[in-house]
Structures are given as C-alpha cells and as structure tokens.
Design a protein around this motif. Structure first.
Motif, mmCIF file in Angstrom:
data_model
loop_
_atom_site.group_PDB
_atom_site.id
_atom_site.type_symbol
_atom_site.label_atom_id
_atom_site.label_comp_id
_atom_site.label_asym_id
_atom_site.label_seq_id
_atom_site.Cartn_x
_atom_site.Cartn_y
_atom_site.Cartn_z
ATOM 1 N N ALA A 111 3.986 19.869 6.901
ATOM 2 C CA ALA A 111 4.975 20.820 6.389
ATOM 3 C C ALA A 111 6.257 20.590 7.612
ATOM 4 O O ALA A 111 7.166 21.210 7.399
ATOM 5 C CB ALA A 111 4.264 21.862 6.594
ATOM 6 N N ARG A 112 5.843 20.037 8.729
ATOM 7 C CA ARG A 112 6.900 20.197 9.941
ATOM 8 C C ARG A 112 7.798 18.964 9.886
ATOM 9 O O ARG A 112 8.457 18.426 10.704
ATOM 10 C CB ARG A 112 6.274 20.210 11.406
ATOM 11 N N GLY A 113 7.031 18.050 8.873
ATOM 12 C CA GLY A 113 7.866 16.734 8.898
ATOM 13 C C GLY A 113 7.473 15.625 9.929
ATOM 14 O O GLY A 113 8.205 14.749 10.335
ATOM 15 N N GLU A 114 6.103 15.852 10.358
ATOM 16 C CA GLU A 114 5.567 15.011 11.542
ATOM 17 C C GLU A 114 4.889 13.912 10.796
ATOM 18 O O GLU A 114 4.080 14.179 9.898
ATOM 19 C CB GLU A 114 4.913 15.912 12.668
ATOM 20 N N LYS A 115 5.147 12.817 11.362
ATOM 21 C CA LYS A 115 4.167 11.757 10.749
ATOM 22 C C LYS A 115 2.831 11.761 11.410
ATOM 23 O O LYS A 115 1.995 11.072 10.368
ATOM 24 C CB LYS A 115 4.943 10.245 11.346
ATOM 25 N N LYS A 116 2.555 11.980 12.437
ATOM 26 C CA LYS A 116 1.199 12.128 13.063
ATOM 27 C C LYS A 116 0.269 13.073 12.087
ATOM 28 O O LYS A 116 0.888 14.262 11.915
ATOM 29 C CB LYS A 116 1.157 12.452 14.420
ATOM 30 N N HIS A 117 -0.992 12.629 11.828
ATOM 31 C CA HIS A 117 -1.536 13.420 10.969
ATOM 32 C C HIS A 117 -2.352 14.547 11.803
ATOM 33 O O HIS A 117 -2.621 14.313 13.190
ATOM 34 C CB HIS A 117 -2.926 12.669 10.318
ATOM 35 N N SER A 118 -2.456 15.837 11.355
ATOM 36 C CA SER A 118 -3.044 17.040 12.056
ATOM 37 C C SER A 118 -4.307 17.528 11.168
ATOM 38 O O SER A 118 -4.279 17.464 9.935
ATOM 39 C CB SER A 118 -2.084 18.192 12.053
ATOM 40 N N ASN A 119 -5.292 17.994 11.845
ATOM 41 C CA ASN A 119 -6.426 18.367 11.157
ATOM 42 C C ASN A 119 -6.179 19.842 10.969
ATOM 43 O O ASN A 119 -7.210 20.603 10.417
ATOM 44 C CB ASN A 119 -7.592 18.190 11.918
ATOM 45 N N LEU A 124 0.979 -1.173 -0.068
ATOM 46 C CA LEU A 124 0.215 0.032 0.029
ATOM 47 C C LEU A 124 0.844 1.189 -0.084
ATOM 48 O O LEU A 124 1.721 1.529 0.920
ATOM 49 C CB LEU A 124 -0.956 -0.072 1.252
ATOM 50 N N THR A 125 0.648 2.337 -0.955
ATOM 51 C CA THR A 125 1.487 3.177 -1.189
ATOM 52 C C THR A 125 0.501 4.565 -1.218
ATOM 53 O O THR A 125 -0.324 4.461 -1.948
ATOM 54 C CB THR A 125 2.195 3.177 -2.361
ATOM 55 N N GLN A 126 0.761 5.399 -0.214
ATOM 56 C CA GLN A 126 0.092 6.839 -0.344
ATOM 57 C C GLN A 126 0.550 7.638 -1.637
ATOM 58 O O GLN A 126 1.875 7.987 -1.558
ATOM 59 C CB GLN A 126 0.212 7.643 1.000
ATOM 60 N N LEU A 127 -0.134 7.876 -2.481
ATOM 61 C CA LEU A 127 0.230 8.673 -3.694
ATOM 62 C C LEU A 127 0.082 10.234 -3.272
ATOM 63 O O LEU A 127 1.063 10.865 -4.016
ATOM 64 C CB LEU A 127 -0.435 8.464 -4.751
ATOM 65 N N SER A 128 -1.028 10.594 -2.844
ATOM 66 C CA SER A 128 -0.996 12.230 -2.449
ATOM 67 C C SER A 128 -0.099 12.602 -1.255
ATOM 68 O O SER A 128 0.363 11.902 -0.543
ATOM 69 C CB SER A 128 -2.395 12.417 -2.175
ATOM 70 N N ASN A 129 -0.016 13.753 -1.464
ATOM 71 C CA ASN A 129 0.642 14.630 -0.283
ATOM 72 C C ASN A 129 -0.186 15.410 0.643
ATOM 73 O O ASN A 129 -0.721 16.442 -0.018
ATOM 74 C CB ASN A 129 1.829 15.216 -0.867
ATOM 75 N N ASP A 130 0.018 15.356 1.830
ATOM 76 C CA ASP A 130 -0.964 15.888 2.640
ATOM 77 C C ASP A 130 -0.634 17.309 2.859
ATOM 78 O O ASP A 130 0.463 17.481 3.173
ATOM 79 C CB ASP A 130 -0.996 15.436 4.338
ATOM 80 N N HIS A 131 -1.590 18.329 2.512
ATOM 81 C CA HIS A 131 -1.142 19.832 2.748
ATOM 82 C C HIS A 131 -1.674 20.024 3.983
ATOM 83 O O HIS A 131 -2.700 20.635 4.331
ATOM 84 C CB HIS A 131 -2.158 20.698 1.604
ATOM 85 N N SER A 132 -0.887 19.691 4.961
ATOM 86 C CA SER A 132 -1.171 20.001 6.500
ATOM 87 C C SER A 132 0.081 20.428 7.225
ATOM 88 O O SER A 132 1.163 20.321 6.741
ATOM 89 C CB SER A 132 -1.641 18.514 7.045
ATOM 90 N N LEU A 133 -0.322 21.148 8.294
ATOM 91 C CA LEU A 133 0.741 21.459 9.240
ATOM 92 C C LEU A 133 1.676 20.525 9.668
ATOM 93 O O LEU A 133 2.827 20.806 9.572
ATOM 94 C CB LEU A 133 0.207 22.480 10.339
ATOM 95 N N SER A 134 1.052 19.457 9.986
ATOM 96 C CA SER A 134 2.027 18.242 10.568
ATOM 97 C C SER A 134 3.256 17.890 9.398
ATOM 98 O O SER A 134 4.144 17.671 9.720
ATOM 99 C CB SER A 134 1.053 17.074 11.237
#
Length: 248
Positions: free
Chosen positions: A160-168, A148-158
C-alpha cells in the motif's frame, strides 16, 4: 482439454513449532506433507487449487487455514451447474463473507481462537472457465516463456505504501478482526495456455527466496517440495507452502 500436472508441499520450516499453512491440491488437503497428481479437464467440471497461510496464537492459525480451505472445497463442489461468469463471481464473493463470519464466530465462542485469520490465494475451474482469486499476501505466479510474473497483488502495508520489500503486516484477510474482507478475482480462461507453469505460495517462500531464484528453480524443473527446501535452506523463518502445476 488441458492436462494438469501438479505438485504440492507444505513444510513447517526451521523456527516455528507448528504449521499454520495448508494447501488444497485439487482433490487433497495437505499440511506438513508432499503430494503430486495429474488430471485432465475433460474428466472434471470444476476444481479448486489454493494455498492458505493461517495466523493467530497457539493453534488458531492452523484452524483458520483448515476451515477456509475445507469450506472452499465443499462450496465449489456444491455450486449449481451453468452459472455465468458474473454469477459465479458473485457466488464467490458471497462465500468470502460467509467463511469470514464462520471463522470470526469461532473466535467469539472459543477465546483461544479469538481473531484467528488466514490468507487465501487460488485458482478455480468452473463451467469451462478459469478464475484466480486472492485475499491477503500469499501469491500467485506464472512462468511463461522463461519469464516469471506475479499475477496477484499483495494486500499488505508495504504494498500500500509502494514499497518493494515485503511486510508481514497485511491489510486484508479472512478473519483476524476484518469485518468486510475483499477478494481480487479475475476470469483468465483465454490466458491459460499450454506450457504455462502456475505457482501458488505462502510468504514463507517469497520472503526467503528472491523471484529471480524462484524463476531459476522452476526453469530447472524443481517441484513444489524443492522450492520449499530452498526456503528452508535459506533460513526457513516461517512455514512454507507451495503448489505448482503445469498446463500440458
């Protein structure tokens, strides 16, 4: 020619009172419903599959996600034939600015819709080519050969900070006061292979279910609604929407 076998589901979850997500599942817009269909690309010259996660007070988020996907559906159907890849991508970037203005303007005329917004992740087939696009933190995954591969890139603060945990906290979307949204967009026709499974989802899934568990569920032949059920069983803190399809 590719045969596409598709399932989609959009669920309210366990906490929220209304569903702000929406799914464009090829020929149908769904919210708080499940759907399945199959078709082959020999019979159609274009289509869009997309997921939108609305945000805003009261019912504003559901208005934004509905507006974005309805607008996308009709925009794709109205495009002239024969656009080259570069021309098509330019047209899609123009669409993004246009729909952003539409959603923003509604907030200016109706205070209850002020700063409403929505994410959007999708796959578009046009002129015998496949494109994926993303604005926000909803996700596109691909399962190939058990990986399983995530193709998209999250446009999120986490992210941008290089954090693995998802941020809302997202840094880019349609509406929500964003003046110049941007969209990741790639033509990936040669990467679109028989046996692949593609999954688009709102963060109501990946916030509640790990990527490893998502992979296991897909490998066990779960459909979109079963994935939503897994998120709800894990707590269902948000609306959850999934659209997945197999390339047969």
């Amino acid at each position: 020619m590719s045969k596409i076998i598709l399932t989609a589901a959009s669920r309210i979850g366990c906490v929220r009172l209304n569903n702000e997500d929406m799914v464009l599942a090829y020929d149908k817009l769904i919210r708080s419903d499940v759907y399945s269909t199959e078709f082959d690309t020999e019979t159609v010259d274009r289509f869009a599959i997309a997921v939108a996660d609305g945000m805003g007070g009261h019912n504003a988020g559901e208005v934004a996600s509905s507006d974005a996907l309805n607008n996308l559906k009709f925009y794709i159907s109205d495009l002239p034939r024969g656009l080259a890849s570069g021309e098509f991508m330019d047209a899609m970037h123009d669409w993004l600015q246009s729909v952003n203005q539409i959603i923003t303007s509604k907030g200016h005329t109706d205070p209850s819709l002020l700063e409403m917004g929505t994410t959007l992740v999708g796959i578009v087939y046009y002129n015998k080519k496949y494109y994926w696009l993303n604005c926000g933190d909803s996700r596109l995954y691909r399962l190939r050969n058990g990986e399983l591969t995530q193709l998209s890139n999250d446009h999120s603060l986490s992210n941008a900070r290089g954090e693995k945990k998802h941020s809302n906290i997202i840094t880019n979307c349609i509406g929500a006061g964003i003046r110049m949204p941007y969209m990741d967009m790639f033509e990936f026709t040669e990467e679109f292979l028989t046996g692949d499974i593609y999954m688009l989802c709102t963060d109501g899934l990946n916030d509640m279910v790990s990527d490893e568990r998502i992979k296991q569920l897909i490998c066990d032949h779960s459909n979109a609604n079963m994935l939503c059920e897994a998120a709800i069983e894990a707590g269902g803190y948000d609306n959850v929407s999934v659209c997945m399809f197999t390339v047969d």
